[in-house]
Design a protein around this motif. Structure first.
Motif, PDB file in Angstrom:
ATOM      1  N   SER A 183      44.001  25.471 -15.025  1.00 16.68           N
ATOM      2  CA  SER A 183      45.418  24.408 -15.074  1.00 16.68           C
ATOM      3  C   SER A 183      45.313  23.283 -14.001  1.00 16.68           C
ATOM      4  O   SER A 183      45.875  22.241 -13.563  1.00 16.68           O
ATOM      5  N   HIS A 184      44.366  23.307 -13.206  1.00 19.80           N
ATOM      6  CA  HIS A 184      43.952  22.214 -12.232  1.00 19.80           C
ATOM      7  C   HIS A 184      43.798  21.038 -12.648  1.00 19.80           C
ATOM      8  O   HIS A 184      43.883  19.865 -12.248  1.00 19.80           O
ATOM      9  N   PHE A 185      43.190  20.872 -13.971  1.00 22.00           N
ATOM     10  CA  PHE A 185      42.898  19.632 -14.564  1.00 22.00           C
ATOM     11  C   PHE A 185      44.507  19.046 -15.209  1.00 22.00           C
ATOM     12  O   PHE A 185      44.324  17.886 -15.064  1.00 22.00           O
ATOM     13  N   PHE A 186      45.420  20.004 -15.104  1.00 25.34           N
ATOM     14  CA  PHE A 186      46.883  19.458 -15.594  1.00 25.34           C
ATOM     15  C   PHE A 186      47.585  19.066 -14.375  1.00 25.34           C
ATOM     16  O   PHE A 186      49.095  19.180 -14.586  1.00 25.34           O
ATOM     17  N   ASN A 187      46.983  19.349 -13.156  1.00 26.93           N
ATOM     18  CA  ASN A 187      48.149  19.491 -11.885  1.00 26.93           C
ATOM     19  C   ASN A 187      48.753  17.952 -11.985  1.00 26.93           C
ATOM     20  O   ASN A 187      50.214  18.114 -11.785  1.00 26.93           O
ATOM     21  N   GLU A 188      48.292  17.001 -12.302  1.00 22.73           N
ATOM     22  CA  GLU A 188      48.829  15.662 -12.135  1.00 22.73           C
ATOM     23  C   GLU A 188      50.043  15.757 -13.203  1.00 22.73           C
ATOM     24  O   GLU A 188      51.338  15.239 -12.687  1.00 22.73           O
ATOM     25  N   THR A 189      49.951  16.083 -14.386  1.00 18.41           N
ATOM     26  CA  THR A 189      50.721  16.250 -15.502  1.00 18.41           C
ATOM     27  C   THR A 189      52.105  16.981 -15.000  1.00 18.41           C
ATOM     28  O   THR A 189      53.148  16.736 -15.493  1.00 18.41           O
ATOM     29  N   ILE A 190      51.715  18.102 -14.482  1.00 19.90           N
ATOM     30  CA  ILE A 190      52.804  19.148 -14.455  1.00 19.90           C
ATOM     31  C   ILE A 190      53.610  18.682 -13.188  1.00 19.90           C
ATOM     32  O   ILE A 190      54.929  18.748 -13.151  1.00 19.90           O
ATOM     33  N   VAL A 191      52.924  18.174 -12.206  1.00 24.36           N
ATOM     34  CA  VAL A 191      53.682  17.714 -11.053  1.00 24.36           C
ATOM     35  C   VAL A 191      54.596  16.386 -11.498  1.00 24.36           C
ATOM     36  O   VAL A 191      55.637  16.312 -10.997  1.00 24.36           O
ATOM     37  N   LEU A 192      54.039  15.585 -12.476  1.00 26.32           N
ATOM     38  CA  LEU A 192      54.773  14.493 -12.910  1.00 26.32           C
ATOM     39  C   LEU A 192      56.083  14.803 -13.518  1.00 26.32           C
ATOM     40  O   LEU A 192      57.149  14.362 -13.296  1.00 26.32           O
ATOM     41  N   LEU A 193      56.012  15.960 -14.379  1.00 23.71           N
ATOM     42  CA  LEU A 193      57.238  16.294 -15.256  1.00 23.71           C
ATOM     43  C   LEU A 193      58.300  17.128 -14.416  1.00 23.71           C
ATOM     44  O   LEU A 193      59.353  16.924 -14.511  1.00 23.71           O
ATOM     45  N   SER A 194      57.744  17.828 -13.247  1.00 26.36           N
ATOM     46  CA  SER A 194      58.478  18.576 -12.510  1.00 26.36           C
ATOM     47  C   SER A 194      58.991  17.465 -11.659  1.00 26.36           C
ATOM     48  O   SER A 194      60.483  17.911 -11.220  1.00 26.36           O
ATOM     49  N   ASN A 195      58.577  16.539 -11.161  1.00 28.17           N
ATOM     50  CA  ASN A 195      59.140  15.525 -10.332  1.00 28.17           C
ATOM     51  C   ASN A 195      60.378  14.870 -11.064  1.00 28.17           C
ATOM     52  O   ASN A 195      61.565  14.423 -10.593  1.00 28.17           O
ATOM     53  N   GLY A 196      60.021  14.736 -12.471  1.00 25.48           N
ATOM     54  CA  GLY A 196      61.076  13.920 -13.128  1.00 25.48           C
ATOM     55  C   GLY A 196      62.426  14.790 -13.123  1.00 25.48           C
ATOM     56  O   GLY A 196      63.293  14.367 -13.187  1.00 25.48           O
ATOM     57  N   ILE A 197      62.345  16.102 -13.707  1.00 24.36           N
ATOM     58  CA  ILE A 197      63.217  17.014 -13.402  1.00 24.36           C
ATOM     59  C   ILE A 197      64.097  16.899 -12.120  1.00 24.36           C
ATOM     60  O   ILE A 197      65.454  17.202 -12.036  1.00 24.36           O
ATOM     61  N   ASP A 198      63.169  17.105 -11.170  1.00 29.05           N
ATOM     62  CA  ASP A 198      63.806  16.964  -9.774  1.00 29.05           C
ATOM     63  C   ASP A 198      64.711  15.883  -9.628  1.00 29.05           C
ATOM     64  O   ASP A 198      65.998  15.814  -8.927  1.00 29.05           O
ATOM     65  N   GLU A 199      64.405  14.682  -9.884  1.00 26.96           N
ATOM     66  CA  GLU A 199      65.132  13.364  -9.635  1.00 26.96           C
ATOM     67  C   GLU A 199      66.268  13.391 -10.595  1.00 26.96           C
ATOM     68  O   GLU A 199      67.318  13.186 -10.036  1.00 26.96           O
ATOM     69  N   LYS A 200      66.204  13.874 -11.864  1.00 32.32           N
ATOM     70  CA  LYS A 200      67.573  14.204 -12.753  1.00 32.32           C
ATOM     71  C   LYS A 200      68.470  14.993 -12.132  1.00 32.32           C
ATOM     72  O   LYS A 200      69.751  14.630 -12.418  1.00 32.32           O
ATOM     73  N   LEU A 201      68.041  16.168 -11.602  1.00 34.71           N
ATOM     74  CA  LEU A 201      68.838  17.115 -11.099  1.00 34.71           C
ATOM     75  C   LEU A 201      69.812  16.588  -9.741  1.00 34.71           C
ATOM     76  O   LEU A 201      70.877  16.731  -9.846  1.00 34.71           O
ATOM     77  N   LYS A 202      68.956  15.925  -9.041  1.00 34.13           N
ATOM     78  CA  LYS A 202      69.448  15.279  -7.702  1.00 34.13           C
ATOM     79  C   LYS A 202      70.559  14.273  -8.397  1.00 34.13           C
ATOM     80  O   LYS A 202      71.905  13.921  -7.607  1.00 34.13           O
ATOM     81  N   SER A 203      70.393  13.369  -9.473  1.00 30.48           N
ATOM     82  CA  SER A 203      70.913  12.380  -9.947  1.00 30.48           C
ATOM     83  C   SER A 203      72.238  13.091 -10.511  1.00 30.48           C
ATOM     84  O   SER A 203      73.499  12.551 -10.301  1.00 30.48           O
ATOM     85  N   LEU A 204      72.444  14.163 -10.990  1.00 29.73           N
ATOM     86  CA  LEU A 204      73.446  14.776 -11.503  1.00 29.73           C
ATOM     87  C   LEU A 204      74.324  15.510 -10.430  1.00 29.73           C
ATOM     88  O   LEU A 204      75.700  15.121 -10.528  1.00 29.73           O
TER      89      LEU A 204
END
Length: 346
Positions: free
Chosen positions: A257-278
């Motif tokens: 899963s370390h190969f996909f670390n950046e992708t997973i972090v990117l998606l989870s950061n997107g969720i984090d920003e949207k939740l904060k906006s709500l």
């Protein structure tokens, strides 16, 4: 009103409703007006959305129970013993189901009423009509009093509790992603964490408030966080989070899963920003633009090839694929909520 205890407010509402019903019954000289008074006493709830729901349920199931028992009554009214047995069975059923189902308690309450009056002097259609009218009047009075005397709105309660749920979702998502990326102790199993149990208990309560809020807007098209669309998207989001929580303990060191670390972090950061906006929107009535965090398909294909070349098995890739899929779905759910609200479609 904040300094007045909920118990005092509830007591005032019930007292006013009962007093108004009694005075109205005496003034109009209505027969069986005590049925309306009893209905007000039993139907009144802390919020007027809950009072509307309980009133509808009481009226509907009382009428249905009386009607069905009224069909049975002519076939048993010749025997006082049979009537008495039917009455006792009805009492038992009311008490037996009342704690688990108010609806069925009222249904068997209709049975009990028919057989009780059958024992006392006879059940007639005029009694049925009086029962329906008195119960309906009691429900209307309870709803009006609940709406205007120390009014407590389920919609307001839902709006007030929602930010806390979103914060919990965000916190648990962050811990889950950290577990997936092995930034936390591998012995920790989030799926069995008490925090997860508390979240879903709170979320069930929130959905209950959303249902009650719908009764407060029967004649109005619900928008924003009170729309059916909002709660359905939040449902999907929460279910996908549960899938992620279940996947987290399955990812082992050889998962690549370390190969996909950046992708997973990117998606989870997107969720984090949207939740904060709500949350900001719910508290300040502002909704800021948030990044969409689109994934590059070409880069994702390259990551798969690199992981495969490094020895990742199909099962390893399947787990990572599921993680990315659920994170993308959660991002999409939140994006829809923000876009629909921005367009005033919910």
């Amino acid at each position: 009103m904040k300094t007045i205890s909920p118990a005092f407010q509830m007591g005032v509402r019930v007292a006013v409703g009962v007093a108004f019903t009694v005075i109205l019954g005496l003034y109009l000289r209505v027969r069986y007006d005590y049925w309306a008074t009893m209905t007000v006493f039993l139907v009144m709830c802390p919020s007027w959305g809950a009072t509307i729901q309980k009133g509808f349920r009481r009226l509907g199931m009382t009428v249905l129970g009386c009607f069905i028992a009224g069909i049975i009554y002519p076939h048993v009214n010749d025997s006082k013993i049979v009537l008495f047995i039917c009455f006792i069975i009805s009492v038992f059923l009311v008490i037996y189901v009342l704690k688990t189902s108010y609806i069925w308690g009222m249904f068997y309450g209709g049975f009990m009423l028919v057989f009780m009056y059958g024992l006392l002097g006879g059940w007639t259609y005029s009694l049925l009509y009086s029962r329906i009218a008195a119960t309906a009047a009691g429900c209307v009075i309870a709803i009006l009093v609940s709406r205007f005397i120390f009014p407590a709105s389920s919609a307001f309660k839902f709006s007030r509790e929602l930010p806390a749920i979103l914060k919990k979702l965000n916190s648990i998502l962050e811990k889950t992603v950290q577990n997936i990326l092995k930034n936390e102790d591998e012995e920790q199993h989030l799926f069995y964490n008490d925090e997860i149990s508390d979240l879903f208990n709170d979320y069930s309560s929130l959905k209950g408030e959303h249902i009650l809020a719908s009764y407060e807007s029967l004649l109005i098209r619900r928008k924003g966080i009170l729309s059916k669309r909002f709660i359905s998207l939040l449902d999907i989001f929460t279910r996908n989070l549960l899938h992620l929580i279940r996947l987290a303990p399955e990812i082992e060191k050889n998962n690549y899963s370390h190969f996909f670390n950046e992708t997973i972090v990117l998606l989870s950061n997107g969720i984090d920003e949207k939740l904060k906006s709500l949350i900001v929107f719910l508290k300040d009535n502002k909704l800021e633009d948030t990044p969409k965090y689109e994934l590059n398909a070409e880069k994702l294909s390259l990551l798969y090839r690199n992981a495969k070349n490094a020895g990742a098995s199909d099962d390893d890739l399947l787990v990572v694929t599921a993680v990315i899929y659920y994170l993308r779905r959660m991002n999409e759910n939140l994006r829809q909520v923000i876009e629909l609200h921005s367009d005033n479609k919910i």
